[in-house]
Design a protein around this motif. Sequence first.
Motif, PDB file in Angstrom:
ATOM      1  N   PRO A  42       3.248  32.679 -11.520  1.00  0.00           N
ATOM      2  CA  PRO A  42       2.669  31.531 -10.818  1.00  0.00           C
ATOM      3  C   PRO A  42       1.766  30.726 -11.741  1.00  0.00           C
ATOM      4  CG  PRO A  42       2.471  33.532  -9.523  1.00  0.00           C
ATOM      5  CD  PRO A  42       2.921  33.955 -10.885  1.00  0.00           C
ATOM      6  N   ALA A  43       1.858  29.413 -11.620  1.00  0.00           N
ATOM      7  CA  ALA A  43       1.041  28.532 -12.462  1.00  0.00           C
ATOM      8  C   ALA A  43      -0.261  28.148 -11.787  1.00  0.00           C
ATOM      9  CB  ALA A  43       1.839  27.273 -12.803  1.00  0.00           C
ATOM     10  N   THR A  44      -0.417  28.490 -10.513  1.00  0.00           N
ATOM     11  CA  THR A  44      -1.613  28.095  -9.787  1.00  0.00           C
ATOM     12  C   THR A  44      -1.941  29.132  -8.729  1.00  0.00           C
ATOM     13  OG1 THR A  44      -2.621  26.328  -8.455  1.00  0.00           O
ATOM     14  CG2 THR A  44      -0.304  26.792  -8.061  1.00  0.00           C
ATOM     15  N   GLU A  45      -3.159  29.093  -8.222  1.00  0.00           N
ATOM     16  CA  GLU A  45      -3.521  29.997  -7.138  1.00  0.00           C
ATOM     17  C   GLU A  45      -3.046  29.427  -5.810  1.00  0.00           C
ATOM     18  OE1 GLU A  45      -8.072  29.020  -5.987  1.00  0.00           O
ATOM     19  OE2 GLU A  45      -7.788  29.811  -8.008  1.00  0.00           O
ATOM     20  N   VAL A  46      -3.010  30.265  -4.802  1.00  0.00           N
ATOM     21  CA  VAL A  46      -2.521  29.879  -3.483  1.00  0.00           C
ATOM     22  C   VAL A  46      -3.662  29.981  -2.481  1.00  0.00           C
ATOM     23  CG1 VAL A  46      -0.918  30.450  -1.613  1.00  0.00           C
ATOM     24  CG2 VAL A  46      -0.163  30.612  -3.992  1.00  0.00           C
ATOM     25  N   ALA A  47      -3.775  28.994  -1.624  1.00  0.00           N
ATOM     26  CA  ALA A  47      -4.790  29.004  -0.572  1.00  0.00           C
ATOM     27  C   ALA A  47      -4.133  29.385   0.749  1.00  0.00           C
ATOM     28  CB  ALA A  47      -5.463  27.646  -0.453  1.00  0.00           C
ATOM     29  N   VAL A  48      -4.622  30.456   1.373  1.00  0.00           N
ATOM     30  CA  VAL A  48      -4.157  30.867   2.696  1.00  0.00           C
ATOM     31  C   VAL A  48      -5.251  30.490   3.687  1.00  0.00           C
ATOM     32  CG1 VAL A  48      -3.438  32.788   4.153  1.00  0.00           C
ATOM     33  CG2 VAL A  48      -2.845  32.775   1.718  1.00  0.00           C
ATOM     34  N   ARG A  49      -4.937  29.566   4.559  1.00  0.00           N
ATOM     35  CA  ARG A  49      -5.925  29.082   5.530  1.00  0.00           C
ATOM     36  C   ARG A  49      -5.629  29.680   6.898  1.00  0.00           C
ATOM     37  NH1 ARG A  49      -4.424  24.697   2.412  1.00  0.00           N
ATOM     38  NH2 ARG A  49      -6.067  23.927   1.017  1.00  0.00           N
ATOM     39  N   LEU A  50      -6.618  30.358   7.455  1.00  0.00           N
ATOM     40  CA  LEU A  50      -6.508  30.946   8.782  1.00  0.00           C
ATOM     41  C   LEU A  50      -7.242  30.026   9.752  1.00  0.00           C
ATOM     42  CD1 LEU A  50      -6.891  34.689   9.679  1.00  0.00           C
ATOM     43  CD2 LEU A  50      -7.904  32.935  11.113  1.00  0.00           C
ATOM     44  N   MET A  51      -6.480  29.414  10.652  1.00  0.00           N
ATOM     45  CA  MET A  51      -7.051  28.438  11.588  1.00  0.00           C
ATOM     46  C   MET A  51      -7.229  29.075  12.959  1.00  0.00           C
ATOM     47  SD  MET A  51      -4.748  25.281  10.181  1.00  0.00           S
ATOM     48  CE  MET A  51      -3.436  26.443   9.815  1.00  0.00           C
ATOM     49  N   VAL A  52      -8.408  28.886  13.537  1.00  0.00           N
ATOM     50  CA  VAL A  52      -8.781  29.544  14.782  1.00  0.00           C
ATOM     51  C   VAL A  52      -9.019  28.495  15.860  1.00  0.00           C
ATOM     52  CG1 VAL A  52     -10.424  31.097  15.888  1.00  0.00           C
ATOM     53  CG2 VAL A  52      -9.838  31.425  13.475  1.00  0.00           C
ATOM     54  N   ARG A  53      -8.305  28.630  16.948  1.00  0.00           N
ATOM     55  CA  ARG A  53      -8.499  27.754  18.104  1.00  0.00           C
ATOM     56  C   ARG A  53      -8.972  28.586  19.302  1.00  0.00           C
ATOM     57  NH1 ARG A  53      -6.616  22.739  17.258  1.00  0.00           N
ATOM     58  NH2 ARG A  53      -5.229  22.423  15.478  1.00  0.00           N
ATOM     59  N   PRO A  54      -9.812  28.023  20.190  1.00  0.00           N
ATOM     60  CA  PRO A  54     -10.063  26.591  20.394  1.00  0.00           C
ATOM     61  C   PRO A  54     -11.221  26.023  19.583  1.00  0.00           C
ATOM     62  CG  PRO A  54     -11.119  27.817  22.133  1.00  0.00           C
ATOM     63  CD  PRO A  54     -10.402  28.833  21.268  1.00  0.00           C
ATOM     64  N   PHE A  55     -11.803  26.789  18.671  1.00  0.00           N
ATOM     65  CA  PHE A  55     -12.988  26.326  17.967  1.00  0.00           C
ATOM     66  C   PHE A  55     -12.663  25.486  16.746  1.00  0.00           C
ATOM     67  CE2 PHE A  55     -14.084  30.491  19.872  1.00  0.00           C
ATOM     68  CZ  PHE A  55     -14.935  30.017  20.853  1.00  0.00           C
ATOM     69  N   ASN A  56     -11.366  25.416  16.365  1.00  0.00           N
ATOM     70  CA  ASN A  56     -10.946  24.643  15.203  1.00  0.00           C
ATOM     71  C   ASN A  56     -11.689  25.063  13.941  1.00  0.00           C
ATOM     72  OD1 ASN A  56      -8.995  22.733  16.428  1.00  0.00           O
ATOM     73  ND2 ASN A  56     -10.795  22.088  17.588  1.00  0.00           N
ATOM     74  N   GLN A  57     -11.903  26.375  13.813  1.00  0.00           N
ATOM     75  CA  GLN A  57     -12.491  26.918  12.600  1.00  0.00           C
ATOM     76  C   GLN A  57     -11.383  27.166  11.576  1.00  0.00           C
ATOM     77  OE1 GLN A  57     -14.351  30.284  14.678  1.00  0.00           O
ATOM     78  NE2 GLN A  57     -16.296  29.627  13.821  1.00  0.00           N
ATOM     79  N   VAL A  58     -11.728  27.062  10.320  1.00  0.00           N
ATOM     80  CA  VAL A  58     -10.779  27.319   9.250  1.00  0.00           C
ATOM     81  C   VAL A  58     -11.429  28.269   8.245  1.00  0.00           C
ATOM     82  CG1 VAL A  58      -9.379  26.345   7.391  1.00  0.00           C
ATOM     83  CG2 VAL A  58      -9.721  25.042   9.496  1.00  0.00           C
ATOM     84  N   PHE A  59     -10.786  29.422   8.009  1.00  0.00           N
ATOM     85  CA  PHE A  59     -11.245  30.383   7.014  1.00  0.00           C
ATOM     86  C   PHE A  59     -10.199  30.422   5.896  1.00  0.00           C
ATOM     87  CE2 PHE A  59     -12.878  31.766  11.125  1.00  0.00           C
ATOM     88  CZ  PHE A  59     -14.239  31.854  10.862  1.00  0.00           C
ATOM     89  N   THR A  60     -10.644  30.247   4.677  1.00  0.00           N
ATOM     90  CA  THR A  60      -9.726  30.168   3.546  1.00  0.00           C
ATOM     91  C   THR A  60      -9.826  31.414   2.672  1.00  0.00           C
ATOM     92  OG1 THR A  60      -9.894  27.752   3.518  1.00  0.00           O
ATOM     93  CG2 THR A  60      -9.039  28.817   1.533  1.00  0.00           C
ATOM     94  N   VAL A  61      -8.671  31.986   2.340  1.00  0.00           N
ATOM     95  CA  VAL A  61      -8.585  33.093   1.391  1.00  0.00           C
ATOM     96  C   VAL A  61      -7.823  32.580   0.170  1.00  0.00           C
ATOM     97  CG1 VAL A  61      -7.765  35.434   0.961  1.00  0.00           C
ATOM     98  CG2 VAL A  61      -8.562  34.792   3.250  1.00  0.00           C
ATOM     99  N   ASN A  62      -8.495  32.519  -0.958  1.00  0.00           N
ATOM    100  CA  ASN A  62      -7.868  32.050  -2.191  1.00  0.00           C
ATOM    101  C   ASN A  62      -7.224  33.232  -2.906  1.00  0.00           C
ATOM    102  OD1 ASN A  62      -8.643  29.246  -2.077  1.00  0.00           O
ATOM    103  ND2 ASN A  62     -10.730  29.915  -2.493  1.00  0.00           N
TER     104      ASN A  62
END
Length: 272
Positions: free
Chosen positions: A241-261
């Motif tokens: 891989p030439a770059t890192e990957v961002a995994v975004r966990l989106m939580v509803r109904p609060f519209n929170q976003v937690f990112t794991v790089n």
Amino acid sequence: MRAPLSLFLFSLLAMGQAPPPEVDQTLRARVTEFYQDHVDGSFRKAFDLVADDSKDFYFGANKTQFKSFHIDKIDYKDNFTKAIVTLTVQRTMNVQTQQVLIPSTGPTSWKIENGKWVWYNDPGENQTTPMGPSDLSAIKPNPDGTVTLPKRLTPEMIAAAAKRIIGQQQSGVSKSEVTLPAGAPSSEQVIFHNGAPGAVQATLEVSPKLKGFRAELDKTSVNAGENAMLKIAYEPEGQPPATEVAVRLMVRPFNQVFTVNVKFADPDQSGR
């Protein structure tokens, strides 16, 4: 003494002067665009209106989708190159099956960068940020994650309790970064904990797409106080891989976003 005194009085008058109309109009337009993106849930568009020194903060923070916003006042400083914009924002909160509209008011920091007004994170300000107000008080939830409210509820009582619940929430992921070897099959697990007083729905977004890379949750509906397992796996296909990957966990109904790089170790270093 007259000249220094005159300059001092002039500077005091300048501080109280109204900003040039074009400056004020431009700032208001940028603030409106930024917060409208948060009403629409278009956080990627809002990212373009964040200062360079605050992009990491904004990217990694939880996002809040507002129902509405209103600019209350603007205080300019540093010769109209910086400003404190006070807004009132509203968002919804689910309290005992009731949707409650929660208002909050606070300052946000803006500055001119590359000729354009941008939002920036000022740790010295108590901001009503796009990630939510920072000064909400907290109350202790029950062991099952619920909050006991009086039997006779008024809208004011519900709104006050909801504000405290928001401050108590401790939802999050166990890791914000993982590293996988680039030259061998591997996997990692990250725990998402739901600290909200009710069930939430979790979904994933992976960017950029990478062959051989998978990210999946063991469940998408997570009850109050429960955990969900995020499994990240990689099986090399072709070039590293030439770059890192961002995994975004989106939580509803609060519209929170937690990112794991997700980073990938150099093949030469994978055996160390």
